[in-house]
Scaffold this active site. Structure first.
Site, mmCIF file in Angstrom:
data_model
loop_
_atom_site.group_PDB
_atom_site.id
_atom_site.type_symbol
_atom_site.label_atom_id
_atom_site.label_comp_id
_atom_site.label_asym_id
_atom_site.label_seq_id
_atom_site.Cartn_x
_atom_site.Cartn_y
_atom_site.Cartn_z
ATOM 1 N N GLY A 102 -11.283 -22.236 -39.653
ATOM 2 C CA GLY A 102 -12.110 -23.082 -40.509
ATOM 3 C C GLY A 102 -13.583 -22.755 -40.357
ATOM 4 N N GLY A 104 -16.016 -23.545 -38.303
ATOM 5 C CA GLY A 104 -16.514 -23.102 -36.998
ATOM 6 C C GLY A 104 -16.087 -21.672 -36.709
ATOM 7 C CB THR A 125 -9.761 -26.359 -42.748
ATOM 8 O OG1 THR A 125 -9.904 -27.772 -42.582
ATOM 9 C CG2 THR A 125 -10.522 -25.973 -43.986
ATOM 10 C CG ASP A 127 -10.813 -31.504 -42.642
ATOM 11 O OD1 ASP A 127 -9.689 -31.993 -42.449
ATOM 12 O OD2 ASP A 127 -11.770 -31.672 -41.864
ATOM 13 C CG MET A 169 -7.068 -35.715 -39.523
ATOM 14 S SD MET A 169 -6.511 -34.189 -38.757
ATOM 15 C CE MET A 169 -6.237 -34.748 -37.075
ATOM 16 N N GLY A 170 -10.382 -35.841 -42.187
ATOM 17 C CA GLY A 170 -11.467 -35.525 -43.119
ATOM 18 C C GLY A 170 -12.763 -35.927 -42.470
ATOM 19 C CD GLN A 274 -3.763 -36.862 -41.935
ATOM 20 O OE1 GLN A 274 -4.459 -36.878 -42.932
ATOM 21 N NE2 GLN A 274 -4.182 -37.337 -40.770
ATOM 22 N NE ARG A 275 -4.753 -30.002 -36.641
ATOM 23 C CZ ARG A 275 -5.684 -30.111 -35.680
ATOM 24 N NH1 ARG A 275 -6.848 -30.654 -35.964
ATOM 25 N NH2 ARG A 275 -5.464 -29.678 -34.471
HETATM 26 O O1 F6P Z 1 -11.007 -29.647 -38.947
HETATM 27 C C1 F6P Z 1 -9.702 -30.003 -39.119
HETATM 28 C C2 F6P Z 1 -9.407 -31.273 -38.398
HETATM 29 O O2 F6P Z 1 -8.036 -31.549 -38.568
HETATM 30 C C3 F6P Z 1 -10.256 -32.471 -38.829
HETATM 31 O O3 F6P Z 1 -9.785 -33.082 -39.980
HETATM 32 C C4 F6P Z 1 -10.179 -33.346 -37.602
HETATM 33 O O4 F6P Z 1 -11.282 -34.207 -37.496
HETATM 34 C C5 F6P Z 1 -10.169 -32.369 -36.492
HETATM 35 O O5 F6P Z 1 -9.636 -31.177 -36.997
HETATM 36 C C6 F6P Z 1 -9.388 -32.866 -35.295
HETATM 37 O O6 F6P Z 1 -9.547 -31.971 -34.261
HETATM 38 P P1 F6P Z 1 -8.751 -32.023 -32.886
HETATM 39 O O7 F6P Z 1 -7.417 -31.396 -33.126
HETATM 40 O O8 F6P Z 1 -9.587 -31.227 -31.970
HETATM 41 O O9 F6P Z 1 -8.605 -33.459 -32.511
#
Ligand code: F6P
Length: 341
Positions: A102, A104, A125, A127, A169-170, A274-275
């Site tokens: 993404g 970063g 990503t 997002d 998320m977002g 969601q991921r």
């Molecule tokens: O950047 C993608 C994302 O899923 C964001 O929506 C969320 O804030 C972040 O990553 C969560 O990150 P981590 O897995 O480090 O908690």
């Protein structure tokens, strides 16, 4: 040609589909060597990698997560890598590096590219906040998960005459909240792009209850903030990777609505659900196309760029352009749904 691949930042459904596609195109069609670095840029800096052949990627198209592992990298370590970029490239014998990540990760990729590493980026990503591409893979899957959650929450909300606050998320961009909120028919949608009105949400719920619809579902992005002074809420501190630690808007808003309305409210935080899991067909196709085009770009020497979706075509855009601004929800998309507060 020797191509290195890594996945960095938060994972997302479709990463394995890109890795598989790179190996198919590079190893099988073009006779390249592909190595996969473990745990993102950390594996690159620490020389931790493994050879990826056709067997290594067999059966991973539909698998969520990343077979290579992922991590975030501290800024100091990245600067160190940039200072030693040429030596790193020579030691690893890399002709091309394909980082998949993404905002970063793509910023880190641009820095490594400026330091002399031949980089082809692939954006990902959930997002959907990368401005240079119409879509990132992972987003469609996340919207599907959040939409199903809203559908399910509606029936239980109605049974108990409750206000359900579903947090999705977002961080800076509210695309998941907007699109799942629209698809699920949420009665309120709160986005990071516009501070929301708690009064407005209360009025909406009261009006629904007054006309006999004694439940509501409000979809709130984790990065959404209430309008100044409208409810107690402080912004979170910044973590070592430069991200705001969120103070739990879903929980806070649910408590505030229950207090003001005298109606039961429940928060539901979807978080990493969601991921995880299998990518949708759309995400698998986009990820596979990105992988194919990244290999072709490497063979053309098209470095310092990343793959992007424009309309139905895959094009290359510069990493500098891709990381210059975020793709946030524009006003005209908010105007299209009266549920946005
Ligand atoms: O950047 C993608 C994302 O899923 C964001 O929506 C969320 O804030 C972040 O990553 C969560 O990150 P981590 O897995 O480090 O908690």
């Amino acid at each position: 040609m020797r191509i290195g691949v890594l996945t960095a930042g938060g994972d997302c459904p479709g990463l394995n589909a890109v890795i598989r596609s790179i190996v198919h195109r590079a190893v099988v069609d073009r006779g390249d060597d592909v190595i996969g670095f473990e745990d993102g840029f950390r594996g690159l800096l620490e020389g931790r990698y493994r050879k990826l052949d056709i067997n290594a990627v067999s059966g991973i198209l539909a698998r969520g997560g990343t077979i290579l592992g992922s991590s975030r990298l501290e800024k100091d370590r990245l600067r160190e890598a940039c200072d030693n970029a040429e030596q790193l490239r020579r030691e690893l014998g890399l002709d091309a590096l394909i980082p998949i990540g993404g905002e970063g990760t793509l910023t880190a990729a641009r820095m490594l590219s400026d330091a002399g590493i031949p980089v082809v980026g692939v954006p990902k990503t959930i997002d959907n906040d990368i401005s240079a591409t119409d879509r990132t893979f992972g987003f469609d899957t996340a919207v599907g998960v959040a939409t199903e959650a809203i559908d399910r929450l509606k029936t239980t909300a109605e049974s108990h005459q409750r206000v359900m606050v579903v947090e999705v998320m977002g961080r800076n961009a509210g695309w998941i909240a907007l699109e799942s909120g629209m698809a699920g028919g949420a009665h309120g949608i709160c986005l990071p792009e516009r501070d929301f009105s708690v009064d407005g949400l209360c009025t909406m719920v009261r009006e629904r209850f007054a006309r006999g619809k004694k439940f509501a579902v409000i979809c709130v992005a984790e990065g959404a903030h209430p309008a100044e002074g409208s409810m107690p809420y402080e912004k979170g501190e910044i973590d070592p990777y430069g991200h705001e630690r969120f103070a739990g808007i879903g929980n806070r808003l649910s408590v505030e609505l229950e207090r003001r309305l005298g109606t039961e409210s429940r928060p539901v935080i979807l978080g990493h659900v969601q991921r995880g899991g299998t990518p949708t067909a759309f995400d698998r196709v986009l990820a596979t196309r990105f992988g194919w085009h990244a290999v072709e770009a490497a063979h053309r020497g098209d470095f310092g760029n990343m793959t992007a979706l424009r309309g139905t075509d895959i094009v290359m855009v510069s990493l500098a352009d891709a990381t210059s601004e975020l793709n946030t929800v524009p006003q005209n998309r908010m105007d299209e749904t009266e549920a946005v507060f």
